[in-house]
Design an enzyme around this catalytic site. Structure first.
Site, PDB file in Angstrom:
ATOM      1  N   GLY A   1       0.821  -1.218   0.000  1.00 45.61           N
ATOM      2  CA  GLY A   1       0.000   0.000   0.000  1.00 45.61           C
ATOM      3  C   GLY A   1       0.851   1.264   0.000  1.00 45.61           C
TER       4      GLY A   1
ATOM      5  CG  ASN B   1     -10.862  -7.571   9.498  1.00 47.34           C
ATOM      6  OD1 ASN B   1     -10.353  -8.571   9.998  1.00 47.34           O
ATOM      7  ND2 ASN B   1     -10.649  -7.199   8.247  1.00 47.34           N
TER       8      ASN B   1
ATOM      9  NE  ARG C   1      -5.238   5.594   5.459  1.00 48.40           N
ATOM     10  CZ  ARG C   1      -5.954   4.505   5.779  1.00 48.40           C
ATOM     11  NH1 ARG C   1      -6.922   4.594   6.660  1.00 48.40           N
ATOM     12  NH2 ARG C   1      -5.674   3.328   5.230  1.00 48.40           N
TER      13      ARG C   1
HETATM   14  C1  UD1 Z   1      -7.741  -3.143   6.273  1.00 48.62           C
HETATM   15  C2  UD1 Z   1      -8.967  -4.061   6.205  1.00 48.62           C
HETATM   16  C3  UD1 Z   1      -9.907  -3.688   7.348  1.00 48.62           C
HETATM   17  C4  UD1 Z   1      -9.189  -3.803   8.675  1.00 48.62           C
HETATM   18  C5  UD1 Z   1      -7.909  -2.970   8.684  1.00 48.62           C
HETATM   19  C6  UD1 Z   1      -7.112  -3.264   9.940  1.00 48.62           C
HETATM   20  C7  UD1 Z   1      -9.364  -4.620   3.844  1.00 48.62           C
HETATM   21  C8  UD1 Z   1     -10.144  -4.330   2.626  1.00 48.62           C
HETATM   22  N1  UD1 Z   1      -9.622  -3.889   4.938  1.00 48.62           N
HETATM   23  O1  UD1 Z   1      -8.156  -1.802   6.052  1.00 48.62           O
HETATM   24  O2  UD1 Z   1     -11.051  -4.545   7.342  1.00 48.62           O
HETATM   25  O3  UD1 Z   1     -10.068  -3.380   9.726  1.00 48.62           O
HETATM   26  O4  UD1 Z   1      -7.088  -3.278   7.551  1.00 48.62           O
HETATM   27  O5  UD1 Z   1      -6.000  -2.423  10.042  1.00 48.62           O
HETATM   28  O6  UD1 Z   1      -8.552  -5.521   3.823  1.00 48.62           O
HETATM   29  N2  UD1 Z   1      -2.008  -3.423   0.827  1.00 48.62           N
HETATM   30  C9  UD1 Z   1      -1.388  -4.051  -0.227  1.00 48.62           C
HETATM   31  N3  UD1 Z   1      -1.901  -3.890  -1.484  1.00 48.62           N
HETATM   32  C10 UD1 Z   1      -3.009  -3.144  -1.741  1.00 48.62           C
HETATM   33  C11 UD1 Z   1      -3.636  -2.511  -0.641  1.00 48.62           C
HETATM   34  C12 UD1 Z   1      -3.129  -2.669   0.632  1.00 48.62           C
HETATM   35  O7  UD1 Z   1      -0.384  -4.744  -0.066  1.00 48.62           O
HETATM   36  O8  UD1 Z   1      -3.404  -3.054  -2.908  1.00 48.62           O
HETATM   37  C13 UD1 Z   1      -1.447  -3.596   2.191  1.00 48.62           C
HETATM   38  C14 UD1 Z   1      -1.061  -2.296   2.867  1.00 48.62           C
HETATM   39  O9  UD1 Z   1       0.287  -2.001   2.619  1.00 48.62           O
HETATM   40  C15 UD1 Z   1      -1.302  -2.598   4.348  1.00 48.62           C
HETATM   41  C16 UD1 Z   1      -2.414  -3.634   4.315  1.00 48.62           C
HETATM   42  O10 UD1 Z   1      -2.452  -4.167   2.997  1.00 48.62           O
HETATM   43  O11 UD1 Z   1      -0.180  -3.180   4.969  1.00 48.62           O
HETATM   44  C17 UD1 Z   1      -3.789  -3.041   4.642  1.00 48.62           C
HETATM   45  O12 UD1 Z   1      -4.087  -1.992   3.744  1.00 48.62           O
HETATM   46  P1  UD1 Z   1      -4.727  -0.625   4.232  1.00 48.62           P
HETATM   47  O13 UD1 Z   1      -4.930   0.241   3.073  1.00 48.62           O
HETATM   48  O14 UD1 Z   1      -4.010  -0.088   5.384  1.00 48.62           O
HETATM   49  O15 UD1 Z   1      -6.175  -1.167   4.693  1.00 48.62           O
HETATM   50  P2  UD1 Z   1      -7.105  -0.557   5.803  1.00 48.62           P
HETATM   51  O16 UD1 Z   1      -7.895   0.552   5.231  1.00 48.62           O
HETATM   52  O17 UD1 Z   1      -6.341  -0.288   7.035  1.00 48.62           O
HETATM   53 MG    MG Z   2      -4.302  -0.210   7.435  1.00 42.95          MG
END
Ligand code: UD1
Ligand code: MG
Length: 434
Positions: free
Chosen positions: A11, A167, A15
């Site tokens: 990601g 979650n 933020r």
């Molecule tokens: C996510 C969860 C949410 C949970 C929260 C906990 C999903 C859709 N949502 O939301 O239910 O409550 O985490 O902290 O899963 N990432 C990738 N590739 C992508 C997008 C994200 O590798 O395309 C990675 C990010 O680097 C991060 C993690 O996945 O380490 C979570 O992504 P983030 O965007 O932070 O999700 P949240 O909005 O926090």
């Molecule tokens: Mg997150």
């Protein structure tokens, strides 16, 4: 049974508003990435596949002995896991999905989630309850507490937003099941494939979903700097409570900062406003007085350090040593019973046992290009305001007269004086203005 973890770290971490990748931000002196890896190590989950994307060039350098895939573009957590599938050949293996921004999960909890799969659940998720659920996906259950679905905060109705069961993002299942469900995940309204959608797919198929309740403290997610500072607060409290239970006195715990690997023995006393950086070892009955700053150093028994002392990396202080106010020690060894009590700089030096370094002594270790060593023997007395120009050796039992600038080695049992002779002239008609 083979257990493989997929670590999502692709990601953008928008933020955080940072040029440093989010997993490399630190809490208690250790990166989020290393916190997570430490937990996985302890839970004996050794096989890892990282999903990298944004800032992957920087992150790659911090990943050792692990596989990785590059997710480009980043189309959500579901998409990220699907891509990691390329590296998994045994579809019977259990996969554990963790997020690089939720790194404080305990080994005990990791084991519980995995056990649910071993006991027959198709997937198992980890949730927690909190009074500030904003930003988290909410876990929706039926009256008999069975998990039905996860609704993301951004898609939640006002009613769902009131749900406090959140979650954590951590999820496990057999590879074949997870990849099967992921095939069925549809693009969400915001253009992402949510990993969390596999939960409703599983429950619609009437398959068993395992649920583990973790503590909100171990499951704090770091999305912005406020989360990072909250995580620091929680981890500091935990680290300091552990020190207190081991017999360390922290006079005012809230004003002391400790790093993740602070190694403090029984009956160490830390006064208020002290900074203990990484790799600090302090032996028993040593007192660290207020406003001292220590990093990468080891301190013996019964020492008295500070107030206002700075102990820099690669310093080794033996037992019963006193380091007083406004003294900086760098890459030096100070042996038993020696004292550097006031306003000194000791760098690249060896100070023998039972020596006394007077106020204002400076080891002049740097010539503008190279650093040089100062060797001070045992039982040496360095008078106040001495400049010791390195490279230099002062042998055992020597005395340096106060105010000397010493450029040549000093023999054992000798006194070295280097200062101009004091002159006196008779006062004649000298008048001062009144
Ligand atoms: C996510 C969860 C949410 C949970 C929260 C906990 C999903 C859709 N949502 O939301 O239910 O409550 O985490 O902290 O899963 N990432 C990738 N590739 C992508 C997008 C994200 O590798 O395309 C990675 C990010 O680097 C991060 C993690 O996945 O380490 C979570 O992504 P983030 O965007 O932070 O999700 P949240 O909005 O926090
Ligand atoms: Mg997150």
């Amino acid at each position: 049974m083979e257990i493989i973890s997929i670590i999502l770290a692709a990601g953008k971490g928008k933020r955080m508003n940072s040029s440093l990748p989010k997993p490399l931000h630190k809490v208690a002196g250790k990166s989020l990435l290393h916190w997570l890896e430490g937990g996985l190590d302890e839970a004996l989950v050794s096989k890892r596949i990282f999903v990298l994307g944004d800032k992957s060039e920087i992150l790659k350098k911090h990943i050792k002995n692990s596989d990785y895939v590059i997710q480009e573009p980043q189309l959500g957590t579901g998409h990220a896991v699907k891509i990691a599938g390329e590296k998994i050949s045994n579809l019977n293996s259990i996969i554990l999905i963790v997020y690089a921004d939720t790194p404080f999960i305990s080994p005990k909890t990791i084991k519980k989630i995995i056990r649910k799969i071993e006991n027959g659940c198709k997937i198992s998720i980890l949730g927690f309850e909190t009074d500030s659920p904003n930003g988290y996906g909410r876990i929706i259950t039926n009256q008999s507490n069975q998990v039905l679905e996860i609704i993301e905060d951004r898609d939640a109705s006002e009613e769902v937003k009131k749900v406090k069961l959140c979650n954590s993002g951590i999820l496990a299942g057999r590879a074949k099941d997870i990849f099967d469900y992921l095939e069925q995940v549809k693009l969400s309204n915001n253009g992402e494939y949510y990993l969390t959608d596999i939960v409703s797919i599983c429950s619609n198929n009437k398959k068993k979903i395992g649920f583990v309740l973790g503590s909100s403290e171990e499951l704090i997610g770091v999305n912005d700097r406020i989360d990072l500072s909250n995580a620091e607060k929680i981890i500091q409290k935990k680290l300091k409570n552990t020190l207190l239970s081991k017999g360390v006195t922290l006079v005012d715990p809230s004003s002391v900062y400790v790093s993740h690997n602070a190694n403090l023995a029984k009956d160490v006393i830390i006064e208020p406003n002290v900074f203990i950086g990484p790799n600090v070892k302090i032996n028993s009955n040593t007192l660290i007085r207020s406003f001292s700053y220590l990093e990468n150093c080891s301190i013996g028994k019964k020492c008295n350090i500070g107030p206002f002392a700075r102990i820099r990396p690669e310093t080794e202080i033996e037992d019963n040593v006193r380091i007083g106010n406004f003294v900086e020690v760098k890459k030096s060894k100070i042996k038993n019973n020696s004292k550097v009590n006031h306003l000194s700089y000791i760098g690249d030096a060896l100070v023998g046992h039972d020596s006394n370094v007077g106020a204002g002594t400076i080891t002049c270790n740097y010539d503008g290009t190279n650093k040089h060593k100062t060797n001070i023997g045992n039982n040496v007395f360095i008078g106040s305001n001495s400049a010791l120009i390195a490279p230099l050796t002062i042998k055992d039992n020597a005395i340096i007269a106060a105010g000397s600038t010493i450029t040549k080695d000093v023999n054992a049992n000798s006194i070295a004086v280097e200062r101009s002779t004091q002159k006196e002239v008779k006062r004649r008609d000298l008048k001062f203005k009144k």
